[in-house]
Write a protein that holds these residues in place. Structure first.
Motif, PDB file in Angstrom:
ATOM      1  N   PRO A  59       0.836  -1.199   0.000  1.00  0.00           N
ATOM      2  CA  PRO A  59       0.000   0.000   0.000  1.00  0.00           C
ATOM      3  C   PRO A  59       0.876   1.256   0.000  1.00  0.00           C
ATOM      4  CG  PRO A  59      -0.078  -1.094   2.144  1.00  0.00           C
ATOM      5  CD  PRO A  59       0.729  -1.961   1.225  1.00  0.00           C
ATOM      6  N   GLU A  60       0.341   2.304  -0.635  1.00  0.00           N
ATOM      7  CA  GLU A  60       1.076   3.567  -0.696  1.00  0.00           C
ATOM      8  C   GLU A  60       1.051   4.249   0.654  1.00  0.00           C
ATOM      9  OE1 GLU A  60       0.254   6.171  -3.956  1.00  0.00           O
ATOM     10  OE2 GLU A  60      -0.311   4.503  -5.227  1.00  0.00           O
ATOM     11  N   LYS A  61       2.156   4.892   0.978  1.00  0.00           N
ATOM     12  CA  LYS A  61       2.224   5.658   2.228  1.00  0.00           C
ATOM     13  C   LYS A  61       1.622   7.026   2.001  1.00  0.00           C
ATOM     14  CE  LYS A  61       6.367   3.335   3.815  1.00  0.00           C
ATOM     15  NZ  LYS A  61       7.722   3.481   4.261  1.00  0.00           N
TER      16      LYS A  61
END
Length: 100
Positions: A97-99
């Protein structure tokens, strides 16, 4: 699956697929790599398109071809399974998942 293996039976068509592994290419650019006429190359492209191995993208008067690797993978997997090999397609790697 028969159309895929018919397409793969010709060395020129296999070479086209090898070139397209590097990325999409224009029909003229591909044709220039072979010592055959442009109509002959067009016939090879048509067989590959009919088998679903390459996809054409038309931009004005230019056609760009790209490799459809999933079709080749499916055909090879089906072929292997027809001979009793218990192979499955590997799961794609998970995308973290993207931060925020």
């Amino acid at each position: 699956m028969t159309s895929v293996f018919k397409a793969l039976s010709d060395p020129t068509r296999r070479a086209v697929l090898e070139h397209l592994q590097k990325g999409p290419m224009g029909a003229g650019e591909l044709a220039d790599l072979f010592d055959v006429s442009k109509p002959t190359m067009s016939a090879h492209f048509a067989v590959l398109v009919a088998a679903g191995l390459i996809a054409p993208e038309k931009h004005g008067r230019t056609i760009t071809y790209r490799l459809r690797l999933s079709v080749l993978e499916d055909a090879l997997l089906g072929f292997a399974q027809a001979f009793g090999l218990n192979l499955t397609r590997p799961e794609p790697p998970a995308v973290p998942p993207e931060k925020e």
